[in-house]
Design an enzyme around this catalytic site. Structure first.
Site, short mmCIF file in Angstrom:
data_model
loop_
_atom_site.label_atom_id
_atom_site.label_comp_id
_atom_site.label_asym_id
_atom_site.label_seq_id
_atom_site.Cartn_x
_atom_site.Cartn_y
_atom_site.Cartn_z
N ARG A 51 102.03 27.98 20.65
CA ARG A 51 102.12 28.13 19.18
C ARG A 51 103.11 29.23 18.80
O ARG A 51 103.70 29.20 17.73
CB ARG A 51 100.74 28.40 18.57
CG ARG A 51 100.78 28.66 17.07
CD ARG A 51 99.45 28.40 16.36
NE ARG A 51 98.33 28.99 17.05
CZ ARG A 51 97.99 30.30 17.01
NH1 ARG A 51 98.69 31.13 16.28
NH2 ARG A 51 96.95 30.74 17.68
N TYR A 104 112.86 17.17 -2.76
CA TYR A 104 112.10 16.32 -1.85
C TYR A 104 110.64 16.33 -2.31
O TYR A 104 110.13 17.38 -2.72
CB TYR A 104 112.24 16.85 -0.41
CG TYR A 104 111.44 16.05 0.55
CD1 TYR A 104 111.87 14.78 0.94
CD2 TYR A 104 110.24 16.51 1.05
CE1 TYR A 104 111.12 14.01 1.80
CE2 TYR A 104 109.48 15.75 1.91
CZ TYR A 104 109.93 14.51 2.28
OH TYR A 104 109.18 13.75 3.13
N ASP A 171 117.60 23.76 0.98
CA ASP A 171 117.27 22.62 1.83
C ASP A 171 118.57 21.85 2.07
O ASP A 171 119.12 21.24 1.16
CB ASP A 171 116.22 21.73 1.13
CG ASP A 171 115.77 20.56 2.02
OD1 ASP A 171 116.57 20.11 2.88
OD2 ASP A 171 114.64 20.08 1.83
N LYS A 196 115.55 14.18 10.62
CA LYS A 196 116.60 13.32 10.07
C LYS A 196 117.85 13.40 10.96
O LYS A 196 117.77 13.11 12.13
CB LYS A 196 116.85 13.71 8.62
CG LYS A 196 115.56 13.96 7.80
CD LYS A 196 114.78 12.71 7.51
CE LYS A 196 113.41 12.95 6.89
NZ LYS A 196 113.36 13.78 5.70
#
Ligand SMILES: *Cc1c(COP(=O)(O)O)cnc(C)c1O
Length: 381
Positions: A51, A104, A171, A196
């Site tokens: 983590r 988004y 972004d 993406k």
């Protein structure tokens, strides 16, 4: 770009592999010395607990920081985890977050509903008005360029000039560092969905935050607590995908423009939203801020009924959400991408029911155009 092909692989007894192995482990044996405490206290240790980080995440982060010209990068388990880590590590009580009305959709929910529920003051303005809307109380400016799905461009240098003291987060998922490097325009933190173009193969969900070591360390602390891990196998796949990132982007840029030009000339198409077309309202800004225009575009046909007919008639272009993969994807944003948003948010995002969004893939551009021509022939001009 050459550096992407030669990531550092730690020397190993018995032969150093050319490609970093997948460190599929949740934890690491620690030295029985004082060094263990130092590893535990470090920011983003690569071999402590997964983590906190992993050698595979560290490798992808080094590649991603290099692409953005950033001091540091943080890899997390999704684009939304990157958006959340960047915002939650920078918002402060009493300081305003200024953002666009078109973002988004997950980001819109975070900004429009979740942060206000925690008492954070968020102000959403039309994308073109962002720079003019900065106030002395603005602490964080959140921008997206080009935005989804209308491909509206935010002037990053203008926002920097208007908000010299705010933390600016951009972004950059649609542009990618191949086409725009927001840090060069004075942005402080870049967030991207690595799901993406960065991974580029429609088989990984991941996200990345890049920026100064100090801001990325704060984002890491937030992610350490909230726990959106990018697991070693996903990080390994991302590093693999990144090796061909420049080749893929050159093709996406060329094919995106070819498809946009084809659609703009088609009698059944009313409008095409692509920043590379001269009639895009911000073409001049896009040409200044972008080295290429990417493979994303939206187009409108006569009405909602025609949009649905075109969507049902394509064969090569597949009906799926997401973008930036090898396959050309077509979606109907009004019914799919905005399914969790209100009617008002839909209207403010410039989406109408006659609009279709395309992620132009890596197929032969002539094949993509032939498929769209056949589908468009099913509707009246
Ligand atoms: C997809 C996307 C996101 C979210 O990324 P996930 O990997 O799906 O969490 C954020 N911003 C933009 C612009 C996107 O296209």
């Amino acid at each position: 770009m050459t550096r992407l092909l030669h990531p550092h692989v730690a020397p190993q007894p018995g032969g150093t592999p050319l490609v970093t192995p997948i460190h599929q482990t949740s934890t690491y044996e620690l030295p029985r010395t004082a060094e263990a405490a130092q590893i535990a206290a470090a920011v983003a240790p690569g071999g402590y607990y997964t983590r906190y980080g992993s050698p595979n995440a560290r490798e992808a982060e080094a590649m991603l920081a290099d692409l953005d010209g950033a001091e540091a990068a943080l890899l997390v388990g999704s684009g939304m985890a990157a958006v959340s880590a960047a915002l939650l590590s920078t918002v402060v009580a009493g300081g305003e977050v200024l953002a666009q009305r078109s973002h988004y959709t997950g980001t819109l929910t975070l900004l429009g509903t979740m942060l206000p529920a925690f008492g954070v003051d968020v102000r959403l303005v039309p994308q073109e008005d962002l720079a003019a809307a900065v106030r002395p109380s603005t602490r964080v400016v959140y921008v997206e360029t080009p935005s989804n799905p209308t491909m509206t461009v935010t002037d990053l240098a203008a926002v920097r000039a208007a908000a010299p003291d705010a933390v600016i987060i951009a972004d950059n998922t649609f542009a990618t560092p191949y086409n725009t490097r927001p840090l060069e325009f004075g942005v402080d933190l870049v967030v991207q969905s690595a799901t993406k173009y960065l991974n580029g193969h429609s088989d990984v969900t991941a996200g990345v935050v890049t920026g100064s070591a100090a801001l990325v360390a704060k984002a890491w602390e937030t992610a350490r607590v909230l726990g959106p891990v990018c697991h070693p196998f996903e990080a390994w796949l991302l590093a693999r995908g990144l090796k061909t990132f420049p080749l893929r982007m050159a093709r996406h840029n060329a094919s995106g423009l070819a498809v946009a030009r084809f659609l703009a000339a088609h009698p059944a198409v009313r409008a095409v939203h692509h920043p590379g077309l001269p009639d895009h309202p911000q073409h001049e800004l896009a040409a200044r801020q972008m080295d290429g225009f990417g493979g994303m575009l939206a187009f409108t046909v006569a009405d909602a009924d025609a949009a649905v007919r075109v969507l049902r008639a394509t064969r090569l272009c597949r009906n799926a959400v997401s973008l930036g993969g090898p396959e050309t994807l077509i979606t109907h944003p009004a019914s799919l991408v905005f399914a969790h948003q209100s009617e008002a948010e839909l209207a403010e995002s410039g989406v109408d029911a006659a609009m279709l969004r395309l992620s132009v893939g890596l197929e032969e551009p002539a094949d993509i155009i032939a498929d769209l021509a056949a589908a468009l022939s099913t509707v009246d001009p």
